[in-house]
Write an enzyme that holds these catalytic residues in place. Structure first.
Site, short mmCIF file in Angstrom:
data_model
loop_
_atom_site.label_atom_id
_atom_site.label_comp_id
_atom_site.label_asym_id
_atom_site.label_seq_id
_atom_site.Cartn_x
_atom_site.Cartn_y
_atom_site.Cartn_z
N HIS A 387 0.82 -1.21 0.00
CA HIS A 387 0.00 0.00 0.00
C HIS A 387 0.86 1.26 0.00
O HIS A 387 0.71 2.14 -0.86
CB HIS A 387 -0.91 -0.02 1.23
CG HIS A 387 -1.83 1.15 1.35
ND1 HIS A 387 -3.15 1.09 1.00
CD2 HIS A 387 -1.63 2.42 1.78
CE1 HIS A 387 -3.73 2.26 1.20
NE2 HIS A 387 -2.81 3.09 1.69
N GLU A 388 1.78 1.36 0.94
CA GLU A 388 2.58 2.57 1.07
C GLU A 388 3.56 2.73 -0.10
O GLU A 388 3.86 3.85 -0.52
CB GLU A 388 3.33 2.59 2.41
CG GLU A 388 2.42 2.62 3.63
CD GLU A 388 1.44 3.78 3.63
OE1 GLU A 388 1.73 4.82 2.97
OE2 GLU A 388 0.38 3.66 4.26
N HIS A 391 1.79 4.51 -2.86
CA HIS A 391 1.90 5.96 -2.71
C HIS A 391 3.27 6.45 -3.19
O HIS A 391 3.38 7.44 -3.92
CB HIS A 391 1.74 6.35 -1.24
CG HIS A 391 0.35 6.25 -0.71
ND1 HIS A 391 -0.72 6.89 -1.27
CD2 HIS A 391 -0.14 5.60 0.38
CE1 HIS A 391 -1.81 6.63 -0.58
NE2 HIS A 391 -1.48 5.85 0.43
N HIS A 394 3.67 6.30 -6.91
CA HIS A 394 2.85 7.34 -7.54
C HIS A 394 3.62 8.67 -7.49
O HIS A 394 3.71 9.40 -8.49
CB HIS A 394 1.52 7.44 -6.80
CG HIS A 394 0.48 8.23 -7.53
ND1 HIS A 394 -0.82 8.35 -7.08
CD2 HIS A 394 0.52 8.96 -8.68
CE1 HIS A 394 -1.52 9.09 -7.92
NE2 HIS A 394 -0.73 9.48 -8.89
#
Length: 596
Positions: A387-388, A391, A394
């Protein structure tokens, strides 16, 4: 059983992030801060003269903010790993003061630009040598009705540090001053309870351990309820003040306006989730049956549903699974993840006074992103890595492909890449682990992602609407009023399939995201968009990956809804949410069939 919490100095350096990539030392940071102060003074001298050199002033403005981002993020990250470090506290305080000076001394820019004739502003927007700043100028024109006079803008900017006060006070209270009761383990030992290790207790197979951990946290917050209600109330009133000052119809619309998100997107989410509450009730009943409980309590929500099966995933092994799961996104994508593992990007393990949870910081265009984790050796933490890193990647793609003024992607799309990573990893694990128990375990993980990311975050979003509506009506935001509102929401969402224990009324007090109002709904919308994107990537392959890369690389070069359309998702319609929630019900049915 939760591990003992280590001191910061006891954590091996290879598992800490390396902030020397930003500044080699605190002294170098101090020198940069001093230089920034002088640059701010020089920029302030442009007040009253913007019309003489609008292009140069805009360029100087963004150069100043790009350097400030490095100064602020260094101080912020410096404190996050040890909130009791008084030196780090001092650096962050100085950084916040610098932020106020920067905002107040540059507040004249937008009002002065807006005094230029409309034709001149439009010419600035389309000028070839201002291409890096075109979106800034376009949005400036769009926001003109909400920009105040230079004096008023400066006054609002001078309040910047005060506006951050509720969040900072809450952070100090919850991360440093607040202590929680130890948990009495079945073997007779006691184990410390912290926000950072609550998850380990809630995932324990022993119901009494789960209950102690949950009640220890909730009851402790409850004892500070009047104080936290005052802190949160100040934050809500701050949001309302800002909306009123800028002539916005409401605080929620004020928060959505900069991202060009219509209120209908927020409302569509809540309406679609309400339609699907019977599926949540069905899942809760399934959970109660599988756990063999006569009653399902709020502290039972995270307990494992598959007996005699655990995924013990130490960080190196968990990271390898992430690399395998994200392989569909390309060799260069995976190579960058390997660099993150060994290159000082990530702070891995819990330690005393470290901030709870996990986050990614990607504001540094000239430096790689940073990721904070609090890793436990389980699937949940492995998914948090994915998940992190979503980020982080991205941010990496946006920072690499866009100039600084267009690099920072919108809050609305902030959770798409992170949850897309999770969905891809889950599909990879389902292929890798074919044993029926492993399959059941992974199905439960997906069900829990739906419950915690779509249903739970939407419930949070409703709570934010309620609390801000109360403030707008002049109703007092007391502990009792906020507790009642939060408890009623839990009854609506969970009451059909679980005992809604009274202590859950205190849970709103521990949610740090509430101090960044109307942010949590993007977790739910992002998850639903990510489900669509991950399906497309797995089904269509390279063409879908290339579309997804365009989305990752867009930054703020286009509005967020348009960025998602680059990847093939239209969030102006409720259909992506409805389609995702259909997958939730299908997954419930798959789990039942697997365990028939």
């Amino acid at each position: 059983m939760a591990e003992q919490i280590k001191k910061r100095c006891e954590i091996d350096a290879q598992w800490k992030w390396d902030l020397t990539h930003i500044f080699p030392s605190d002294q170098a940071w101090e020198e940069a801060r001093a230089a920034a102060l002088e640059t701010i003074k020089a920029f302030a001298a442009r007040q009253g003269h913007v019309a003489e050199d609008p292009k140069g002033t805009i360029r100087a403005f963004f150069a100043l903010y790009e350097r400030f981002a490095e100064i602020y993020e260094y101080a912020f990250l410096r404190q996050e790993t040890d909130n009791s470090d008084t030196v780090a506290q001092g650096l962050k305080s100085k950084a916040m003061s610098l932020a106020v000076q920067l905002e107040s001394q540059s507040a004249f820019l937008q009002p002065e630009l807006l005094t230029l004739p409309a034709a001149e502003l439009e010419a600035l927007q389309t000028a070839p040598d201002m291409a890096d700043y075109s979106e800034y100028i376009r949005n400036l024109i769009r926001e003109k009705p909400h920009i105040l006079s230079p004096e008023q803008e400066k006054l609002l900017a001078m309040m910047g540090e005060l506006q951050q006060a509720p969040d900072n006070i809450f952070s100090m209270l919850s991360n440093v001053d607040m202590t929680f009761p130890d948990v009495h383990m079945p073997d007779g030992t006691t184990s410390p309870l912290r926000e950072s290790n609550l998850s380990a207790y809630l995932h324990d197979r022993n119901q009494d351990v789960r209950r102690q951990g949950w009640e220890g946290i909730m009851s402790t917050y409850g004892r500070f309820g009047a104080t936290i209600a005052a802190i949160y109330g100040a934050s809500v009133k701050k949001d309302q003040f800002n909306a009123d000052a800028r002539h916005m119809p409401s605080a929620v619309e004020a928060s959505l306006f900069p991202y060009e998100i219509p209120l209908s997107v927020y409302d569509n989410l809540i309406a679609a989730v309400h339609e699907s509450l019977p599926s949540l009730t069905d899942y809760l009943k399934l959970r109660r049956e599988r756990m063999g409980l006569s009653e399902l309590h709020m502290y039972d929500m995270y307990a494992p549903l598959v007996d005699n099966f655990d995924m013990d995933l130490p960080y190196p092994e968990a990271y390898q699974l992430v690399l395998e799961g994200l392989a569909p996104l390309g060799e260069d994508y995976v190579a960058k993840l390997k660099e993150a593992y060994s290159g000082g990007w990530i702070d891995v393990y819990p330690n005393e006074n470290k901030s709870s949870g996990a986050f990614s910081c990607g504001d540094l265009v000239r430096v790689h992103p940073y990721v904070l984790l609090n890793h436990n050796n389980n699937l949940t933490s492995a998914m948090t890595i994915a998940h992190e890193l979503g980020h982080a990647m991205h941010s990496y793609f946006s920072n690499t492909h866009q100039p600084y003024p267009k690099a920072d992607y919108s809050l609305f799309v902030a959770e798409v890449a992170s949850t897309c990573n999770e969905a891809l990893m889950l599909r990879s694990l389902q292929k890798k682990f074919t044993d029926p128990k492993a399959q059941a375990y992974l199905l439960v993980d997906l069900l829990e992602k739906f419950r915690t990311t779509v249903y739970r975050q939407t419930m949070f979003a409703e709570f934010e609407r309620i609390s801000h509506d109360m403030a707008a009506k002049g109703e007092p935001l007391t502990k009792d009023a906020l507790n009642a509102a939060y408890y009623d929401l839990n009854q609506k969402y969970y009451g059909g399939g679980a005992v809604v224990d009274r202590l859950v009324e205190n849970e709103w007090m521990r949610i740090p995201h509430f101090y960044r109002a109307f942010y949590v709904f993007v977790y739910a919308t992002g998850f639903c968009a990510a489900m669509a994107l991950s399906q497309r990537i797995m089904q269509e392959g390279e063409s879908a990956v290339q579309d997804y890369r365009r989305f990752l690389s867009a930054g703020s070069s286009v509005p967020p809804l348009e960025a998602l359309k680059l990847a093939g998702v239209d969030m102006t319609s409720p259909e992506p949410v409805r389609n995702a929630l259909k997958i939730f019900q299908e997954t419930i049915d798959q789990f039942r069939a697997l365990n028939a």
